[in-house]
Design a protein around this motif. Structure first.
Motif, PDB file in Angstrom:
ATOM      1  N   GLU A 112       0.827  -1.199   0.000  1.00  0.00           N
ATOM      2  CA  GLU A 112       0.000   0.000   0.000  1.00  0.00           C
ATOM      3  C   GLU A 112       0.876   1.269   0.000  1.00  0.00           C
ATOM      4  OE1 GLU A 112      -3.930   1.155   2.568  1.00  0.00           O
ATOM      5  OE2 GLU A 112      -3.262  -0.905   2.673  1.00  0.00           O
ATOM      6  N   ASN A 158      -2.294   0.268  14.265  1.00  0.00           N
ATOM      7  CA  ASN A 158      -2.794  -0.851  13.450  1.00  0.00           C
ATOM      8  C   ASN A 158      -2.306  -0.828  12.010  1.00  0.00           C
ATOM      9  OD1 ASN A 158      -4.378   1.422  12.933  1.00  0.00           O
ATOM     10  ND2 ASN A 158      -6.166   0.194  12.423  1.00  0.00           N
ATOM     11  N   PHE A 159      -2.063   0.367  11.476  1.00  0.00           N
ATOM     12  CA  PHE A 159      -1.391   0.497  10.182  1.00  0.00           C
ATOM     13  C   PHE A 159      -0.189   1.406  10.404  1.00  0.00           C
ATOM     14  CE2 PHE A 159      -4.958  -1.655   8.545  1.00  0.00           C
ATOM     15  CZ  PHE A 159      -4.538  -2.218   7.348  1.00  0.00           C
ATOM     16  N   TRP A 166       0.484   7.309   3.215  1.00  0.00           N
ATOM     17  CA  TRP A 166      -0.619   7.992   2.506  1.00  0.00           C
ATOM     18  C   TRP A 166      -0.467   9.494   2.663  1.00  0.00           C
ATOM     19  CZ3 TRP A 166      -5.419   5.449   5.176  1.00  0.00           C
ATOM     20  CH2 TRP A 166      -5.489   4.098   4.828  1.00  0.00           C
ATOM     21  N   THR A 237      -5.127   9.903  12.889  1.00  0.00           N
ATOM     22  CA  THR A 237      -5.831   8.625  12.806  1.00  0.00           C
ATOM     23  C   THR A 237      -5.865   8.041  14.214  1.00  0.00           C
ATOM     24  OG1 THR A 237      -4.958   8.256  10.594  1.00  0.00           O
ATOM     25  CG2 THR A 237      -5.863   6.343  11.724  1.00  0.00           C
ATOM     26  N   GLU A 260      -9.476  10.773  10.933  1.00  0.00           N
ATOM     27  CA  GLU A 260      -9.854   9.438  10.456  1.00  0.00           C
ATOM     28  C   GLU A 260     -10.003   8.588  11.706  1.00  0.00           C
ATOM     29  OE1 GLU A 260     -10.056   6.006   9.536  1.00  0.00           O
ATOM     30  OE2 GLU A 260      -7.997   5.981   8.792  1.00  0.00           O
ATOM     31  N   ARG A 293      -8.619  -3.276  12.402  1.00  0.00           N
ATOM     32  CA  ARG A 293      -8.619  -2.238  11.363  1.00  0.00           C
ATOM     33  C   ARG A 293      -9.794  -1.311  11.656  1.00  0.00           C
ATOM     34  NH1 ARG A 293      -7.067  -4.346   5.373  1.00  0.00           N
ATOM     35  NH2 ARG A 293      -5.719  -6.073   5.960  1.00  0.00           N
ATOM     36  N   CYS A 294      -9.666  -0.072  11.253  1.00  0.00           N
ATOM     37  CA  CYS A 294     -10.863   0.777  11.406  1.00  0.00           C
ATOM     38  C   CYS A 294     -11.914   0.371  10.384  1.00  0.00           C
ATOM     39  CB  CYS A 294     -10.523   2.259  11.351  1.00  0.00           C
ATOM     40  SG  CYS A 294      -9.400   2.670  10.072  1.00  0.00           S
ATOM     41  N   THR A 295     -11.481  -0.355   9.356  1.00  0.00           N
ATOM     42  CA  THR A 295     -12.438  -0.856   8.360  1.00  0.00           C
ATOM     43  C   THR A 295     -12.904  -2.283   8.666  1.00  0.00           C
ATOM     44  OG1 THR A 295     -10.549  -1.611   7.079  1.00  0.00           O
ATOM     45  CG2 THR A 295     -11.499   0.512   6.436  1.00  0.00           C
ATOM     46  N   SER A 452     -13.139  -4.044   4.445  1.00  0.00           N
ATOM     47  CA  SER A 452     -11.743  -3.599   4.592  1.00  0.00           C
ATOM     48  C   SER A 452     -11.014  -3.713   3.258  1.00  0.00           C
ATOM     49  CB  SER A 452     -11.038  -4.421   5.665  1.00  0.00           C
ATOM     50  OG  SER A 452     -10.909  -5.769   5.258  1.00  0.00           O
ATOM     51  N   GLY A 453      -9.735  -3.342   3.285  1.00  0.00           N
ATOM     52  CA  GLY A 453      -8.930  -3.474   2.069  1.00  0.00           C
ATOM     53  C   GLY A 453      -9.198  -2.397   1.042  1.00  0.00           C
ATOM     54  N   ALA A 454      -9.467  -1.171   1.510  1.00  0.00           N
ATOM     55  CA  ALA A 454      -9.669  -0.053   0.580  1.00  0.00           C
ATOM     56  C   ALA A 454      -8.401   0.160  -0.241  1.00  0.00           C
ATOM     57  CB  ALA A 454     -10.011   1.207   1.358  1.00  0.00           C
ATOM     58  N   PHE A 460      -9.958   8.049   1.169  1.00  0.00           N
ATOM     59  CA  PHE A 460     -10.231   7.174   2.306  1.00  0.00           C
ATOM     60  C   PHE A 460     -10.670   7.993   3.518  1.00  0.00           C
ATOM     61  CE2 PHE A 460      -9.056   4.836   6.117  1.00  0.00           C
ATOM     62  CZ  PHE A 460      -9.603   3.592   5.855  1.00  0.00           C
TER      63      PHE A 460
HETATM   64  C1  UN1 Z   1      -7.035   1.705   9.117  1.00  0.00           C
HETATM   65  O1  UN1 Z   1      -7.496   0.703   9.640  1.00  0.00           O
HETATM   66  O2  UN1 Z   1      -6.765   2.729   9.784  1.00  0.00           O
HETATM   67  O3  UN1 Z   1      -8.961  -0.379   4.033  1.00  0.00           O
HETATM   68  C2  UN1 Z   1      -6.688   1.789   7.680  1.00  0.00           C
HETATM   69  C3  UN1 Z   1      -8.159  -1.000   4.725  1.00  0.00           C
HETATM   70  C4  UN1 Z   1      -6.720  -0.590   4.671  1.00  0.00           C
HETATM   71  C5  UN1 Z   1      -6.475   0.607   5.524  1.00  0.00           C
HETATM   72  C6  UN1 Z   1      -7.097   0.590   6.877  1.00  0.00           C
HETATM   73  N1  UN1 Z   1      -6.361  -0.291   3.317  1.00  0.00           N
HETATM   74  O4  UN1 Z   1      -8.499  -1.907   5.444  1.00  0.00           O
END
Ligand code: UN1
Length: 504
Positions: A112, A158-159, A166, A237, A260, A293-295, A452-454, A460
């Motif tokens: 990424e 977490n990331f 980014w 974040t 975020e 993950r936040c996602t 997840s996995g954007a 984002f």
């Molecule tokens: C996060 O959890 O702060 O979309 C970012 C996703 C990753 C990024 C997550 N590309 O799950």
């Protein structure tokens, strides 16, 4: 392990500050791996006085960096991307060692970073401004985008590397300098990334303080970033309470912020969807990165006709989840980030039970070194269970049944967070409704894939308590620049706008 640390420039004791030179005489912090409790290295935090000097360097570096043509700044980002390609395996392994995600996910995280560098290189020739017709004769109206200043980047564990990249890849081509405060849980990956940027900047002959670093607690170093007017933009974040705090402090001084914050990702599984896709997408979304993950997928809203089958199939997948050392290829779920996270998950499960939720499986601690392993949990709950409103940063998945499509959308949107969402359906009307103004209220709304996995190409971020900020791709770069609108008169006289006359 030692050779990986060495190859990334990590020693036994590492100063946690960089503003052209390395230093840090504050509190020493021993970094241990959640994989087995082993010590990785020691980091010394920066003191407030050291922070002040680093910020002064970053601010001074901006004065010259902003004058470098954007495509030339892009060449630096290209070289950072090349260096990341070379160091991909080692950096991914350090991510895994320091915060416990599986190596395959660590490799994905570094990928990424590489991807956003490539994106930013192209962007460095596309920082387009608009021209628009003037209402006045022989006038031209135009917009230009100019560098903004120092970008304070505050990241979560977490990331630990991707979120920095980014922000940094975009900020650098925009002509900004970056001052990074990583999570105190992941200082080593931050030092490794800063060393990569330092090497590239030095090779090009630019001021290495363009990518600065200040490791320390949020309550001291973070707040110095939030309150200092030399920091033009704070990209934060983290948690919702953390973001509320940052937002207030930065707004107080009319700085800019990108927030975020928390997510509470839901997947709607329609009776018209493909159950196999749903199971795979939800399983990875819920247990990937150990639900940190936040996602992450935290909620499944499944049609009542599929509820029992879905639960049975998912429980079977959960029961055979390979949990353990995340460096091993067959492992799909590693440890949580620390023992505190395990305790938080256990407390959440106790609350779910007390509120009347049924624990289908999971929540058992595993007797492995380090004490950070716990089995992922599924809770079968009613739509109004209060805990569903909260983001527990752990692998806890709520399953709720719905009867009508409108009810599914209402459940999906009925939480305070608004980051990521998805629907599994083969019914075009349902998927289009889900993506319409009547559908998901989230920043991310996917169809037939998980929450997840954007990809970096899109902007984002999310709505409501997620904070509203956008980073990464699309036109998110605009937040990292200042917009200047100009009226240019080539008429030889002076005509006022809005038809105002001036007789002298
Ligand atoms: C996060 O959890 O702060 O979309 C970012 C996703 C990753 C990024 C997550 N590309 O799950």
């Amino acid at each position: 392990m030692q050779s990986i640390l060495e190859s990334l420039g990590i020693g036994a004791v590492n100063p946690g500050g960089f503003g052209g030179t390395w230093g840090g005489s504050g509190k020493a912090q021993v970094v241990v791996s959640p994989i087995n409790g082993e010590t990785l290295a020691t980091v010394t935090n920066v003191t407030p006085a050291e922070f002040d000097a680093i910020l002064a360097k970053s601010h001074a570096a901006f004065a010259s960096w902003k004058l470098v043509p954007a495509p030339k700044r892009g060449e630096v980002v290209k070289a950072i991307g090349d260096e990341l390609r070379r160091q991909k395996a080692a950096l991914a392994e350090l991510v895994t060692l320091e915060m416990g995600k599986t190596l395959r996910e660590g490799l994905g995280e570094v990928q990424e970073m590489i991807d956003i560098c490539d994106f930013a290189v192209g962007l460095s020739r596309q920082l387009y401004g608009l021209t628009m017709p003037s209402e006045r004769r022989q006038h031209r109206l135009q917009e230009q985008w100019h560098p903004l200043g120092v970008v304070g980047v505050i990241t979560a564990f977490n990331f630990p590397v991707a979120v920095w990249s980014w922000n940094t890849a975009i900020a650098l081509v925009c002509g900004d300098t970056v001052l990074w405060k990583p999570s105190s849980k992941t200082p080593l990956t931050a030092i490794a990334c800063t060393k990569i940027a330092e090497k590239v900047l030095r090779d090009f002959g630019y001021d290495p303080a363009i990518c600065s670093l200040a490791i320390g607690r949020g309550s001291d170093i973070g707040d110095l970033i939030n309150t200092d007017p030399r920091v033009a933009l704070v990209s934060y974040t983290g948690s919702v309470p953390g973001g509320r705090h940052v937002g207030k402090l930065v707004q107080e001084r009319f700085g800019r912020h990108i927030l975020e914050l928390g997510g509470n990702g839901a997947v709607i599984v329609s009776e018209k969807g493909d159950l196999e896709i749903a199971l795979r997408a939800i399983y990875f979304g819920a247990i990937g990165t150990s639900g940190q993950r936040c996602t992450s997928t935290r909620r499944v809203i499944v049609h009542r006709s599929l509820h029992a089958t879905f639960l049975e199939r998912l429980e079977a997948l959960y029961a055979r989840t390979p949990i353990g050392d995340p460096r091993q290829n067959e492992i799909l779920m590693g440890p949580l980030v620390d023992q505190g996270a395990v305790a938080t998950m256990e407390a959440a499960i106790a609350t779910i039970k007390a509120q009347g939720g049924r624990i289908v499986c999971g929540g058992q601690r595993l007797d492995l070194p380090g004490g950070c392993y716990i089995s992922p949990c599924i809770a079968d709950v009613a739509g109004d269970l209060p805990m569903v409103q909260e983001e527990t940063f752990a692998p806890v998945l709520y399953v709720q049944a719905y009867d009508s499509f409108e009810e599914a959308i209402a459940l999906q949107n009925g939480v305070p967070q608004g980051l990521s969402s998805a629907i599994i359906t083969n019914d075009q009307r349902e998927s289009e409704l889900f993506l319409s103004a009547a559908g998901s209220d989230c920043g991310i709304a996917n169809v037939n894939t998980g929450t997840s996995g954007a990809e970096i190409g899109g902007a984002f971020g999310g709505e409501k308590e997620t904070g509203g900020g956008r980073e990464s791709g699309s036109d998110a770069w605009k937040a990292y620049m200042r917009r200047q609108t100009s009226a240019i008169n080539f008429s030889g006289g002076l005509e006022l706008a809005q038809g105002i006359t001036l007789e002298l």
